[in-house]
Design a protein around this motif. Structure first.
Motif, PDB file in Angstrom:
ATOM      1  N   PRO A  69      22.132  52.076  57.085  1.00 25.75           N
ATOM      2  CA  PRO A  69      22.136  50.606  56.989  1.00 25.75           C
ATOM      3  C   PRO A  69      23.230  50.129  56.021  1.00 25.75           C
ATOM      4  O   PRO A  69      23.636  50.852  55.112  1.00 25.75           O
ATOM      5  N   ILE A  70      23.704  48.934  56.239  1.00 28.36           N
ATOM      6  CA  ILE A  70      24.725  48.349  55.362  1.00 28.36           C
ATOM      7  C   ILE A  70      24.072  47.981  54.035  1.00 28.36           C
ATOM      8  O   ILE A  70      23.002  47.358  53.994  1.00 28.36           O
ATOM      9  N   ARG A  71      24.701  48.358  52.944  1.00 28.38           N
ATOM     10  CA  ARG A  71      24.191  48.052  51.610  1.00 28.38           C
ATOM     11  C   ARG A  71      25.174  47.166  50.867  1.00 28.38           C
ATOM     12  O   ARG A  71      26.358  47.124  51.167  1.00 28.38           O
ATOM     13  N   THR A  72      24.664  46.474  49.860  1.00 28.00           N
ATOM     14  CA  THR A  72      25.489  45.586  49.029  1.00 28.00           C
ATOM     15  C   THR A  72      25.681  46.221  47.658  1.00 28.00           C
ATOM     16  O   THR A  72      24.728  46.692  47.044  1.00 28.00           O
ATOM     17  N   TYR A  73      26.916  46.200  47.205  1.00 26.01           N
ATOM     18  CA  TYR A  73      27.257  46.765  45.894  1.00 26.01           C
ATOM     19  C   TYR A  73      28.028  45.733  45.087  1.00 26.01           C
ATOM     20  O   TYR A  73      28.691  44.845  45.642  1.00 26.01           O
ATOM     21  N   GLU A  74      27.931  45.881  43.768  1.00 28.04           N
ATOM     22  CA  GLU A  74      28.784  45.113  42.864  1.00 28.04           C
ATOM     23  C   GLU A  74      29.736  46.065  42.148  1.00 28.04           C
ATOM     24  O   GLU A  74      29.301  47.080  41.589  1.00 28.04           O
ATOM     25  N   LEU A  75      31.009  45.718  42.183  1.00 27.78           N
ATOM     26  CA  LEU A  75      32.013  46.533  41.506  1.00 27.78           C
ATOM     27  C   LEU A  75      31.976  46.205  40.015  1.00 27.78           C
ATOM     28  O   LEU A  75      32.030  45.038  39.624  1.00 27.78           O
TER      29      LEU A  75
END
Length: 597
Positions: free
Chosen positions: A111-117
């Motif tokens: 599944p597509i996940r959200t990340y913060e750089l």
């Protein structure tokens, strides 16, 4: 980066998020990063505004590449290194990480996940400033504990590349040790170490040394191959990398402009070659050729020959160390300027005399400009003497950059083969018309500590850059690379100074302002007093008002037309003495003598 769950997130009021697309750039020629991820912060959101449009870029806090390369040529021993993943070593404040979000998955089945750089991100407008500003802050904080490393960190870094020089191997070893220690204290790591001295590199771990024979000094981070400047540590010479051309069926104006932009020559060492491309582009522009239509057969042949001519640079090299004497007793900068009908240019040479009397002369920088072309009226106005003066001004600006970059004590000599330019520069700018006078004033101000002298045109190396030259001829042109032969000799063999006078030129050539004849006026003691122009004008206004008021009161009280002459003169002198005095008495007298009478 860290994984987050936007579905369960409650943002503070007024906070926004930004999701950055990302893609890869494949660079097979890179030694370490063959695939680089680029984050596209210029991608607009549904509001029509991108993150980069909302970010401030930040001021320039590092020296220009030009200045760093100039200093790189001044030291006997040099050291280069590269900061490993510089941007990724700088954390972004948690409140700003909302604007550095991406979506990612390791495989299509996940599944597509959200990340913060979490760190400074390549592709955002402010990234270079944020990382470089951290280096500058580290240099400031380490000034007392690591003085040599602090100086290198603040003056010898271009983005993440260190190009530094030392005068002895012992100093080089100390600089390397301090640099490693200071940068590690902030989480930075230097790798790709290289030097022209094996002794300096001895204490650097082998895995951190650069194993390539040629190092790119100005284009290592760009995916577009340019005419890059290369340094070969073993022989301590500069070499040049030929761009990869786009061979298509036809050559268009758009293609010529694109390929001309790849001729990146920061020091101007190949200026005569680059000028040929500039002149060709000017010709295309004047002929109003369409951007995407094929050029004429003759024009296409010229550009094909131009690209082929550059291949000769593959085997050509220039000594890196410009001051190639170990015991200098005298250092001089010699600047030359010249102009042709098509362009004007300038070049500067470093002349160093050793204690034993040997002389070293090397070209250190050059610059050219294409002469303006347009209407017949413009061509008549900007004649060759005016272009020669523009060349002298270009030389002045080039010297100004060299002086601020090197900051070394040196005797200054400026040379031109135009006698009229020498005559203009020997006189007050107020004598000449506006075009000449403004440039003369600026040249005199910048080059006040130097001497302008005349040189025969055949001995002027700037003639090469004002006309252009194919690469095949330039690589063998000793006048361009070492300057006139007499620079290798004592100054008694240099060209004799040329003395000029107005009689040597026609009045139209001189562009002298028309003289104004003023009637002779008898001197008055009031105007022999010192006074500034503005204060004396103000005082005269007071005089006028004083006289007017005095006449009015006298008519009311004594029925006379004015005060007595003695009383009026005494009042006038007293008023003038109130002013702070300066040296404009003569000019003021001509203007106000009739009023004083």
């Amino acid at each position: 980066m860290e994984l987050i769950d936007p579905s369960n997130e409650v943002l503070p009021p007024g906070e926004k998020t930004y999701y950055m697309p990302h893609h890869c750039i494949v660079r097979p020629g890179s030694a370490t990063t063959k695939l680089r991820v680029v984050f596209d912060a210029s991608c607009a959101t549904d509001s029509g505004v991108s993150l980069n449009e909302a970010l401030m870029v930040g001021p320039v806090v590092q020296d220009e590449l030009f200045s760093i390369l100039l200093r790189f040529r001044m030291s006997r021993f040099v050291i280069v290194a590269d900061l490993q993943k510089m941007y990724r070593q700088v954390l972004v404040h948690p409140s700003d990480r909302l604007l550095q979000r991406i979506v990612f998955r390791s495989s299509p089945s996940e599944p597509i996940r959200t990340y913060e750089l979490l760190t400074v991100t390549y592709g955002t407008a402010s990234a270079p400033y944020l990382a470089i500003r951290c280096l500058q802050q580290l240099a400031s904080e380490g000034e007392s504990t690591h003085p040599r490393a602090s100086k290198v960190l603040s003056k010898s870094f271009y983005i993440d590349d260190m190009l530094s020089g030392v005068d002895s191997e012992e100093e080089g070893i100390e600089v390397c040790s301090q640099m490693i220690d200071l940068l590690q204290s902030a989480g930075f790591k230097l790798h790709k170490w290289a030097s022209n001295s094996p002794n300096i590199l001895y204490n650097i771990p082998a895995e951190l040394r650069e194993d390539r024979n040629l190092l790119e000094l100005d284009s290592s981070s760009t995916p577009v191959k340019t005419l890059g400047l290369l340094w070969q540590p073993d022989d301590d010479v500069f070499r040049f990398k030929i761009p990869s051309w786009s061979y298509k069926d036809s050559i268009t104006k758009r293609l010529v402009l694109s390929e001309s932009a790849r001729l990146f020559d920061p020091l101007g060492l190949l200026g005569p070659i680059v000028l040929r491309s500039k002149l060709f582009m000017q010709e295309l522009w004047k002929s109003k050729v369409s951007w995407d239509l094929p050029l004429s057969v003759q024009q296409q042949q010229f550009w094909t020959d131009f690209r082929s001519d550059l291949n000769v640079l593959d085997e050509f090299s220039v000594p890196r160390w410009a001051a190639s004497v170990s015991d200098p007793v005298q250092t001089e900068l010699h600047g030359f300027s010249d102009a042709s009908e098509n362009a004007y240019g300038a070049c500067i040479y470093l002349r160093v005399v050793s204690a034993s009397g040997s002389v070293s002369v090397h070209l250190i920088t050059a610059k050219s400009r294409v002469a303006p072309k347009g209407t017949e009226k413009l061509d008549q106005m900007i004649r060759l003497p005016c272009l020669e003066l523009c060349g002298a001004l270009l030389l002045s600006h080039l010297y100004e950059k060299v002086e601020s970059s090197l900051q070394i004590p040196a005797r200054l000599f400026f040379w031109t083969d135009s006698t009229i330019v020498v005559h203009w520069l020997a006189s007050s700018p107020s004598r000449w018309k506006k075009f000449v006078g403004n440039r003369v004033a600026e040249i005199q101000q910048i080059t006040a500590s130097g001497i302008w002298r005349h040189i025969p045109g055949i001995e002027n190396p700037a003639d090469v850059i004002s006309r252009g030259m194919p690469a095949q001829q330039l690589v063998e042109h000793s006048l361009w690379w070492q300057g006139p032969i007499w620079l290798q000799q004592p100054n008694r063999f240099w060209p004799d100074p040329v003395r000029t006078s107005d009689d040597h030129f026609e009045r139209e050539q001189l562009q002298e302002k028309p003289s104004v004849s003023l009637p002779a006026v008898v001197q008055n003691s009031i105007f022999s007093l010192k006074s500034s122009l503005s204060s004396l004008v103000r005082v005269v206004a007071y005089m006028q008002r004083f006289c007017s008021n005095s006449k009015k009161r006298n008519r009311e009280t004594r029925n006379t037309d004015a005060l007595s002459t003695a009383e009026l003169e005494e009042a006038l002198v007293a008023l003038v003495k109130l002013a702070q005095q300066d040296s404009f008495a003569d000019k003021i007298y001509v203007q106000f003598a009739p009023l004083a009478k």
